[in-house]
Design a protein around this motif. Structure first.
Motif, mmCIF file in Angstrom:
data_model
loop_
_atom_site.group_PDB
_atom_site.id
_atom_site.type_symbol
_atom_site.label_atom_id
_atom_site.label_comp_id
_atom_site.label_asym_id
_atom_site.label_seq_id
_atom_site.Cartn_x
_atom_site.Cartn_y
_atom_site.Cartn_z
ATOM 1 N N UNK A 522 0.840 -1.143 0.041
ATOM 2 C CA UNK A 522 0.167 -0.029 -0.030
ATOM 3 C C UNK A 522 0.757 1.208 -0.061
ATOM 4 N N UNK A 523 0.434 2.349 -0.434
ATOM 5 C CA UNK A 523 1.000 3.650 -0.452
ATOM 6 C C UNK A 523 1.082 4.295 1.078
ATOM 7 N N UNK A 524 2.215 4.724 1.516
ATOM 8 C CA UNK A 524 1.994 5.151 3.021
ATOM 9 C C UNK A 524 1.491 6.597 2.895
ATOM 10 N N UNK A 525 1.705 7.388 1.763
ATOM 11 C CA UNK A 525 0.882 8.596 1.834
ATOM 12 C C UNK A 525 0.463 8.975 0.392
ATOM 13 N N UNK A 526 -0.083 10.051 0.289
ATOM 14 C CA UNK A 526 -0.724 10.629 -1.150
ATOM 15 C C UNK A 526 0.495 10.977 -1.909
ATOM 16 N N UNK A 527 0.198 10.941 -3.288
ATOM 17 C CA UNK A 527 1.273 11.372 -4.037
ATOM 18 C C UNK A 527 1.787 12.799 -3.832
ATOM 19 N N UNK A 528 2.936 12.915 -4.089
ATOM 20 C CA UNK A 528 3.590 14.322 -3.858
ATOM 21 C C UNK A 528 3.547 15.031 -5.363
ATOM 22 N N UNK A 529 3.000 16.163 -5.061
ATOM 23 C CA UNK A 529 2.830 16.996 -6.501
ATOM 24 C C UNK A 529 3.506 17.956 -6.530
ATOM 25 N N UNK A 530 4.420 18.001 -7.741
ATOM 26 C CA UNK A 530 5.569 19.006 -8.048
ATOM 27 C C UNK A 530 4.918 19.691 -9.160
ATOM 28 N N UNK A 531 5.605 21.093 -9.388
ATOM 29 C CA UNK A 531 5.003 21.817 -10.482
ATOM 30 C C UNK A 531 5.688 21.778 -11.862
ATOM 31 N N UNK A 532 6.447 20.806 -12.061
ATOM 32 C CA UNK A 532 7.205 20.448 -13.357
ATOM 33 C C UNK A 532 7.472 19.004 -13.429
ATOM 34 N N UNK A 533 7.862 18.527 -14.762
ATOM 35 C CA UNK A 533 8.334 17.160 -14.775
ATOM 36 C C UNK A 533 9.643 16.984 -13.869
ATOM 37 N N UNK A 534 9.545 15.809 -13.241
ATOM 38 C CA UNK A 534 10.683 15.355 -12.367
ATOM 39 C C UNK A 534 11.717 14.651 -13.206
ATOM 40 N N UNK A 535 13.092 15.036 -13.077
ATOM 41 C CA UNK A 535 13.997 14.415 -13.795
ATOM 42 C C UNK A 535 14.993 13.580 -12.825
ATOM 43 N N UNK A 536 14.933 14.013 -11.655
ATOM 44 C CA UNK A 536 15.955 13.313 -10.582
ATOM 45 C C UNK A 536 15.297 12.935 -9.179
ATOM 46 N N UNK A 537 15.725 11.982 -8.491
ATOM 47 C CA UNK A 537 15.160 11.650 -7.278
ATOM 48 C C UNK A 537 16.187 11.103 -6.277
ATOM 49 N N UNK A 538 15.929 11.640 -5.189
ATOM 50 C CA UNK A 538 16.727 11.066 -4.263
ATOM 51 C C UNK A 538 16.447 10.862 -2.806
ATOM 52 N N UNK A 539 16.605 9.778 -2.094
ATOM 53 C CA UNK A 539 16.033 9.599 -0.736
ATOM 54 C C UNK A 539 17.062 9.445 0.527
ATOM 55 N N UNK A 540 16.854 10.177 1.419
ATOM 56 C CA UNK A 540 17.786 10.410 2.368
ATOM 57 C C UNK A 540 18.012 9.005 3.318
ATOM 58 N N UNK A 541 19.322 8.788 3.629
ATOM 59 C CA UNK A 541 19.667 7.300 4.022
ATOM 60 C C UNK A 541 18.403 6.755 5.169
ATOM 61 N N UNK A 542 17.977 7.902 6.117
ATOM 62 C CA UNK A 542 16.818 7.454 6.911
ATOM 63 C C UNK A 542 15.652 7.416 6.777
ATOM 64 N N UNK A 543 15.393 7.292 5.290
ATOM 65 C CA UNK A 543 13.936 7.276 4.848
ATOM 66 C C UNK A 543 13.061 8.430 5.336
ATOM 67 N N UNK A 544 13.409 9.345 5.968
ATOM 68 C CA UNK A 544 12.555 10.299 6.254
ATOM 69 C C UNK A 544 12.304 11.541 5.552
ATOM 70 N N UNK A 545 13.052 11.548 4.508
ATOM 71 C CA UNK A 545 13.154 12.814 3.634
ATOM 72 C C UNK A 545 13.513 12.568 2.018
ATOM 73 N N UNK A 546 12.960 13.094 1.300
ATOM 74 C CA UNK A 546 13.505 13.019 -0.274
ATOM 75 C C UNK A 546 13.469 14.302 -0.754
ATOM 76 N N UNK A 547 14.312 14.220 -1.970
ATOM 77 C CA UNK A 547 14.639 15.429 -2.730
ATOM 78 C C UNK A 547 14.241 15.014 -3.987
ATOM 79 N N UNK A 548 13.501 16.081 -4.820
ATOM 80 C CA UNK A 548 13.223 15.916 -6.171
ATOM 81 C C UNK A 548 13.631 17.138 -7.176
#
Length: 941
Positions: A522-548
């Motif tokens: 199951x999904x843990x949260x709703x989709x995160x909506x951004x304002x432009x096309x996503x080209x790269x993704x990174x998740x913090x090692x502790x799984x509490x934060x992500x950068x787009x």
């Protein structure tokens, strides 16, 4: 987060173009790699790359006999003089001549000669010293000034470009060969100008010319395989019966010296089948050995002047562009530019000292091993290479993929590597046995995978496909497809797992990022909506934060648990965008690639490293949303994207850029006029050069687990940046009473705890080592127990560094044991602060485990012999039986641990021993040719 990263080395590229050069002792080899110069220590198994860069690719390099000055020249004729020992740039100079074919220092180190088109330029290094030697009464010591080198003489005589330069042993004469099919002898000093003459007799380009050890024989070698031997002798004169004049005989005797000249005394020819020709050559005067490299990848060794063939071998099917020999005449170095291959060959034992090769095409992805000692790269050529970051050498090459490798990911246990490829497969590799043990495919045909990731437990592997909005999930154990996650409305471009929890994030072109709970389905949260096309993704090692990273140049920071955006970084203003060769505008007006296509978190999550299809690598502080540091990827103007301004001199009246005009048809050599490249192709497995300019870009980058370095897969190769700790003074809680004298006094009074704490506060390595090593073994637990918690991260870091570089195994293990017993709970609760030190400790433990297993394996037969020689008389051999029992218990324990994957922690395998670097002492014991598993498919088999 520290930001003082410095360029450390360039991996993935060992040879590009130009010549190779040995140091005087013959143990170090210099090689041009793009617009830089790399140095390979063949004895200590290490390499480094000079930090300075040329504006174009390096064409020629030369090292003076004293090994103090390095001169490198690029294709535009711009030279850089470097202090080879201190690695400091001394001087920049422009010879104003393109495509300089050769540069050589004189044997005495006072001059160097440069071949600029058809002219020979002589330069002197220390002008005042030479003037003092030649005219000691003329030198004015008050007028001395610093001049790295000054022009001594410019000589002309050839009618075409000069190809090579050779000095005589006494530094008095020079030999130059040219495309005009002649060889010329030059004198350094004007008083010996009568020695100047031209040697003609070849029917093709004269590739090289050499003096023998006594300087009484000259060897000239032409492109068509003709070797001429010249000697300084008198021409044979026929007797004339009618000439009985005594006066003429006296005149002949008086002019006997004038009749002496360099004449051909012997002709030899190479047999070169399949229309091959001589490409490179070198000569070792001490052993009279000639080494010749041909255009078909073959090389031969001849003994002169008898012209006896010693060896004849082939290193491939591509031309050998350069060959050189060290001062002892034992090691031969070959460079093949088309494959980027570098080989060092010991001809007496017929063994390779070094055999390395980079990727054919650009790198697409990179990842670190768990201990940070290795990096794994994937490329467009379909190959995966494992690099040792300490030595800079390739350890293994995997070539099972049949298309470009788009992603690599290593499991947390450091033993299984996963890779995705455009050939429609995701493969799992065993890094202990270096083999592909499982292949994952999608149920649909013609699926091309673009990214791959693995969960922290190593149970499932996840991948995305080109043009697909699904996320594929497989079981690692069974290889079966478990699920196909749907929900995105556009192609998914990247997936990422964290390091601590099985939380999966997926980014798509539908301007959303979704977070999945794989095991909860199951999904843990709703989709995160951004304002432009996503080209790269990174998740913090502790799984509490992500950068787009999005297409509009923004980096959004999201809190995964709260499901909301907590920060934003505007990166457009920080990106360095250059103009391409076909652009009619400057870089300031360019809108191309003003976004980051690859981003990565540091181990502690405080920093974010970003790069893309541009000339910049930016380091950001996540909490403060500010840029800490910006690195320039390359200054090589031969790449698109590095230029800034327009050069109007390169444009015609019609606006046509002269650099875009293909003038290869005007080359004098037939092989240079023939164009076998693929028009407009920028990707693929073809190793030939493209007829489009490569563009500067970074396709992937990663932080090391210790957060002390990061790697970037760029057009030039794998760039390694690390923190330079040699000149950094970073004291903690310093006051006036903490001095080196007070630390020494505390050690003298046996106050070890106070000395250690003061050393930690002063943060000087030599004082730390002094206080650390002075603590007695019995007092280690007491000292560790009372160390303040605020200084504990630095102590763990120091113990990890000291243990990795030291030899006192038991002493280091006692310190580590005491630290974990007294502060283990605190370290577990604050592991983000101790990440760097714990990684060093893990590397040290892995190395110890590897050595223990290796010792147990090497002494297996010795143990069997000792066990079989037990005496039956118990009363006489009681002590020996007890010793045997102890040995038995130890080895049984070691074998049990080995079966339980102790080798897995060490990151080594028995098969990997075949890929290890060979030293001079190992070469004597090696028969045949040893494969290092990184040159070609044939070598790996």
């Amino acid at each position: 987060m520290r930001s003082d990263f410095q360029f450390a080395s360039l991996l993935g590229s060992v040879y590009r173009n130009g010549n190779l050069e040995y140091t005087k002792d013959g143990k170090t080899l210099l090689s041009p790699v793009g617009n830089r110069v790399s140095v390979f220590d063949l004895v200590n198994n290490s390499c480094f790359t000079f930090a300075y860069q040329h504006r174009k690719s390096v064409q020629r390099i030369a090292l003076n006999p004293q090994n103090t000055l390095l001169l490198s020249i690029d294709t535009d004729g711009r030279a850089i003089l470097v202090n080879f020992r201190s690695r400091v740039v001394l001087h920049h100079f422009n010879f104003a001549a393109k495509d300089i074919q050769d540069v050589k220092f004189s044997p005495d180190g006072k001059f160097f000669a440069v071949a600029t088109t058809r002219f020979l330029q002589l330069w002197r290094i220390s002008a005042s010293d030479i003037e003092e030697e030649e005219n000691p009464e003329v030198v004015n010591y008050n007028d001395r000034q610093f001049a790295p080198f000054t022009k001594f003489r410019k000589l002309a005589g050839h009618f075409n470009d000069i190809l090579s330069i050779s000095w005589s042993r006494d530094s008095r004469f020079l030999l130059t060969t040219s495309k005009d099919m002649t060889t010329r002898i030059w004198s350094l000093h004007s008083k010996e100008s009568q020695a100047k003459m031209s040697l003609a007799g070849h029917r093709d380009y004269v590739v090289n010319a050499f003096f023998n050890n006594k300087q009484d024989i000259i060897y000239t070698l032409s492109k068509d395989g003709a070797l001429l031997q010249w000697e300084y002798t008198k021409k044979a004169v026929q007797n004339d019966e009618d000439s009985d004049s005594e006066e003429e005989e006296e005149e002949d005797e008086a002019q006997e010296l004038t009749k002496l000249s360099w004449r051909i005394t012997k002709r030899n020819y190479f047999y070169a089948p399949d229309h091959s020709f001589v490409k490179s050559s070198t000569f070792h005067p001490g052993s009279n050995m000639l080494i010749v490299g041909f255009s078909n990848g073959e090389f031969r060794l001849y003994e002169l002047p008898s012209f006896t063939l010693i060896q004849q071998l082939s290193i491939g099917q591509n031309a050998i562009n350069t060959v050189t020999v060290n001062s002892t005449g034992e090691w031969l170095a070959f460079g093949a530019a088309k494959l980027g291959q570098l080989l060092v060959y010991e001809w007496q034992s017929e063994s390779y000292i070094l055999k390395q090769q980079g990727h054919f095409d650009s790198m697409n992805c990179v990842c670190y091993s768990a201990d940070g000692s290795r990096a794994i790269t994937g490329s467009d050529d379909g190959k995966i290479k494992v690099w040792d970051l300490k030595s800079g050498f390739c350890l293994a090459t995997f070539s099972e993929h049949r298309a470009a490798v788009t992603g690599v990911e290593l499991s947390s246990k450091n033993a299984v590597l996963f890779s995705s490829s455009l050939d429609g497969t995701v493969r799992a590799w065993d890094l202990l046995r270096y083999r592909n043990f499982r292949t994952f495919v999608a149920p649909e045909s013609r699926v091309q995978f673009t990214s791959v990731t693995i969960d922290p437990s190593g149970e499932v592997v996840v991948a995305t496909a080109l043009g697909s909005d699904e996320v594929f999930v497989w079981s690692v154990q069974t290889g079966q497809l478990l699920d196909s996650l749907t929900g995105h409305e556009a192609p998914v471009i990247q997936v990422s797992f964290g390091k601590e929890r099985p939380v999966l994030a997926s980014a798509s072109w539908d301007k959303t990022v979704r977070v999945w709970d794989i095991f909860g389905r199951s999904q843990t949260s709703e989709p995160f909506q951004v304002y432009s096309d996503v080209v790269a993704l990174a998740m913090r090692p502790d799984c509490k934060q992500l950068a787009v990273s999005t297409l509009d140049g923004q980096i959004s920071i999201w809190d995964i648990e709260a499901g909301k955006q907590i920060g934003n970084i505007d990166a457009k203003k920080d990106i360095l965008v250059g103009r391409y060769l076909g652009d009619s505008f400057t870089a300031q007006n360019s809108k191309r690639a003003r976004f980051f296509s690859t981003i990565a978190y540091s181990f502690d999550g405080s920093a974010l490293i970003c790069a893309g299809k541009n000339n910049s690598i930016c380091l950001y502080d996540v909490d403060n949303e500010v840029m800490l540091r910006r690195f320039k990827v390359s200054e090589n103007m031969a790449l698109d994207g590095t230029l800034v301004k327009l050069n109007s001199s390169r444009f015609t009246e019609d606006g046509v850029n002269l650099d875009l005009v293909d003038d290869a048809g005007e080359n004098s050599d037939l092989e240079d006029r023939i164009d076998n490249t693929l028009p407009g192709s920028q990707r693929g497995g073809d190793p030939s050069l493209r007829n489009v300019r490569p563009e500067v870009r970074v396709t992937s980058l990663k932080f090391s687990p210790a957060a002390t370095e990061f790697v970037a897969a760029s057009t030039e190769g794998l760039l390694l940046y690390s923190i330079d700790t040699r000149t950094i003074f970073d004291p903690l809680d310093l006051d006036m009473d903490i001095t080196p004298e007070s630390i020494t006094e505390a050690l003298a009074n046996e106050d070890y705890l106070a000395a250690l704490v003061m050393s930690l506060r002063l943060n000087e390595d030599y004082l730390l080592a002094k206080s650390f090593e002075a603590v007695p073994l019995n007092d280690i637990p007491l000292v560790v127990r009372d160390v303040p918690v605020v200084h504990l991260p630095r102590l763990v870091q120091f113990v990890g560094e000291w243990a990795s570089n030291g030899v006192h195994l038991e002493f280091a293990l006692l310190w580590l044991k005491s630290i974990l017993e007294n502060h283990g709970k605190h370290i577990r609760e604050n592991k983000m602060k101790y990440g760097s030190g714990l990684r060093l400790v893990q590397r040290f433990i892995g190395r110890v485990a590897k050595e223990v297993v290796r010792v147990a394996k090497d002494n297996e037969y010795l143990y069997d012999f000792l066990s079989s020689s037990k005496s039956t008389e118990v009363d006489e051999d009681v002590n020996m039986d007890n010793a045997d029992i102890n040995i038995d218990d130890v080895l049984v324990k070691v074998n049990d641990d080995k079966d339980d994957d102790v080798v897995e922690d060490a990151g080594e395998s028995d098969d990997d021993e075949e890929n290890e670097w060979l030293g001079p002492s190992d070469v004597v014991k090696t028969s045949g040719v040893t494969s290092f598993g990184d040159a070609s498919d044939e070598d790996e088999e």
